[in-house]
Design an enzyme around this catalytic site. Structure first.
Site, PDB file in Angstrom:
ATOM      1  N   HIS A 114      34.189  30.333   3.169  1.00 17.42           N
ATOM      2  CA  HIS A 114      34.187  29.277   4.183  1.00 17.42           C
ATOM      3  C   HIS A 114      34.983  29.694   5.412  1.00 17.42           C
ATOM      4  CE1 HIS A 114      32.989  26.859   0.673  1.00 17.42           C
ATOM      5  NE2 HIS A 114      32.506  25.991   1.543  1.00 17.42           N
TER       6      HIS A 114
ATOM      7  N   ASP B  59      25.659  25.289   4.662  1.00 13.33           N
ATOM      8  CA  ASP B  59      26.924  25.060   5.360  1.00 13.33           C
ATOM      9  C   ASP B  59      26.814  25.598   6.781  1.00 13.33           C
ATOM     10  OD1 ASP B  59      27.971  24.101   2.992  1.00 13.33           O
ATOM     11  OD2 ASP B  59      29.200  25.866   2.580  1.00 13.33           O
TER      12      ASP B  59
ATOM     13  N   ALA C  51       4.746   3.490  -1.102  1.00 15.56           N
ATOM     14  CA  ALA C  51       6.009   3.627  -1.837  1.00 15.56           C
ATOM     15  C   ALA C  51       6.950   4.479  -1.004  1.00 15.56           C
ATOM     16  CB  ALA C  51       5.773   4.287  -3.194  1.00 15.56           C
TER      17      ALA C  51
ATOM     18  N   ASN D  67      11.591   5.287  -0.415  1.00 15.40           N
ATOM     19  CA  ASN D  67      12.954   5.054  -0.857  1.00 15.40           C
ATOM     20  C   ASN D  67      13.931   5.285   0.296  1.00 15.40           C
ATOM     21  OD1 ASN D  67      12.067   4.932  -3.690  1.00 15.40           O
ATOM     22  ND2 ASN D  67      11.844   7.152  -3.512  1.00 15.40           N
TER      23      ASN D  67
ATOM     24  N   PHE E  44       0.802  -1.222   0.000  1.00 14.60           N
ATOM     25  CA  PHE E  44       0.000   0.000   0.000  1.00 14.60           C
ATOM     26  C   PHE E  44       0.834   1.271   0.000  1.00 14.60           C
ATOM     27  CE2 PHE E  44      -2.513  -3.131   2.582  1.00 14.60           C
ATOM     28  CZ  PHE E  44      -3.360  -3.515   1.529  1.00 14.60           C
TER      29      PHE E  44
ATOM     30  N   HIS F 235      22.390  23.485  -0.817  1.00 10.18           N
ATOM     31  CA  HIS F 235      22.682  23.034   0.539  1.00 10.18           C
ATOM     32  C   HIS F 235      23.121  24.158   1.462  1.00 10.18           C
ATOM     33  CE1 HIS F 235      26.725  22.789  -1.370  1.00 10.18           C
ATOM     34  NE2 HIS F 235      27.177  23.099  -0.148  1.00 10.18           N
TER      35      HIS F 235
ATOM     36  N   HIS G  58      31.395  23.034   9.457  1.00 11.98           N
ATOM     37  CA  HIS G  58      31.883  22.552   8.164  1.00 11.98           C
ATOM     38  C   HIS G  58      33.351  22.917   7.945  1.00 11.98           C
ATOM     39  CE1 HIS G  58      32.099  21.571   3.977  1.00 11.98           C
ATOM     40  NE2 HIS G  58      31.979  22.801   3.524  1.00 11.98           N
TER      41      HIS G  58
END
Length: 259
Positions: A209, A76, A61, A63, A59, A74, A80
């Site tokens: 960064h 950071d 679905a 993943n 019934f 995305h 990081h």
């Protein structure tokens, strides 16, 4: 409460538009390539089927996924980068969520980036933008529009690399220093990372960064459709998954734009 009521009414009526600033996330998503002597590359994104209305789940679905924290559009977090490793609340499960929903300043560098893929936005460029649109308020996101997201369908054109490395636009060192000085909560680009492609040769290397995370600020990469936002007046929602000790996370970045 009246402000929230007005926002809700604006969303229902369409006066407030929701703009999707994220790229699709899947096996064909372009990923950052690192020199082999530095690190192992993030593996390609994998989507594995558990069941799809079949004998494994009649019934339902669903993943399971295999992907890196810094894949696709995305976020950071300060953890990081080595400069942010000792910042408080520096991971995706500890950061203060009120900081990731904020006004956004959009600096249009699309013409310059079209003429020169190695274009760098400088502090003087930001000051010129402020002279026209007003100062960057503390607590705002600052994002660099280059229309580079239109290359996102192909890893070769998105990374734009040759024998000398990747070539993509980004901030200069003094640009990042000014963004931090202005009190912005973070910086974002439409390229695969928050730094320019050639930022490894800057001093310090990879200043977005290095300097952002040193100051406890955030980064956004692989944003899309910044051309649909005004220079000022929109609100950016960039919520990472609450990954335990997460250094970053794929996001569904959204902007609210008044009609």
């Amino acid at each position: 409460m009246s402000a929230l009521k007005e926002l809700a009414e604006g969303l229902v009526s369409g006066r407030v538009k929701v703009v999707d600033l994220s790229a699709p996330l899947g096996p064909d998503t372009p990923l950052l390539k690192l020199p082999p002597e530095l690190a192992v590359d993030t593996p390609k994104i994998e989507i594995h089927k558990i069941s799809e209305y079949d004998q494994n789940g009649p019934f339902w679905a669903w993943n399971w996924l295999k992907l890196g924290e810094h894949s696709g559009t995305h976020f950071d977090a300060p953890a990081h980068w080595i400069t942010g490793k000792d910042q408080p609340n520096n991971t995706t499960d500890t950061l203060p969520v009120e900081k990731i929903v904020a006004p956004v300043c959009v600096i249009d560098c699309s013409k310059e980036a079209a003429a020169d893929p190695d274009f760098l936005l400088t502090a003087d460029g930001i000051r010129a933008w402020e002279a026209e649109h007003g100062a960057i308020e503390p607590g705002s996101w600052v994002v660099m529009r280059t229309d580079w997201y239109k290359r996102n369908g192909s890893e070769d054109t998105f990374l734009n690399a040759d024998a000398t490395g990747p070539h993509s636009p980004g901030p200069s060192v003094d640009c990042v220093e000014l963004v931090v000085e202005r009190g912005a909560i973070g910086w974002g680009t439409e390229c695969i990372g928050t730094d320019a492609g050639q930022a490894g040769g800057m001093d310090p290397p990879f200043p977005a960064h290095n300097l952002l995370h040193k100051s406890g600020r955030y980064g956004l990469a692989s944003l899309c459709r910044l051309d649909q936002l005004p220079p000022k007046g929109a609100v950016l929602i960039a919520a990472p998954l609450k990954i335990v000790h997460g250094t970053g996370s794929p996001i569904r970045a959204l902007a609210l734009v008044g009609g």
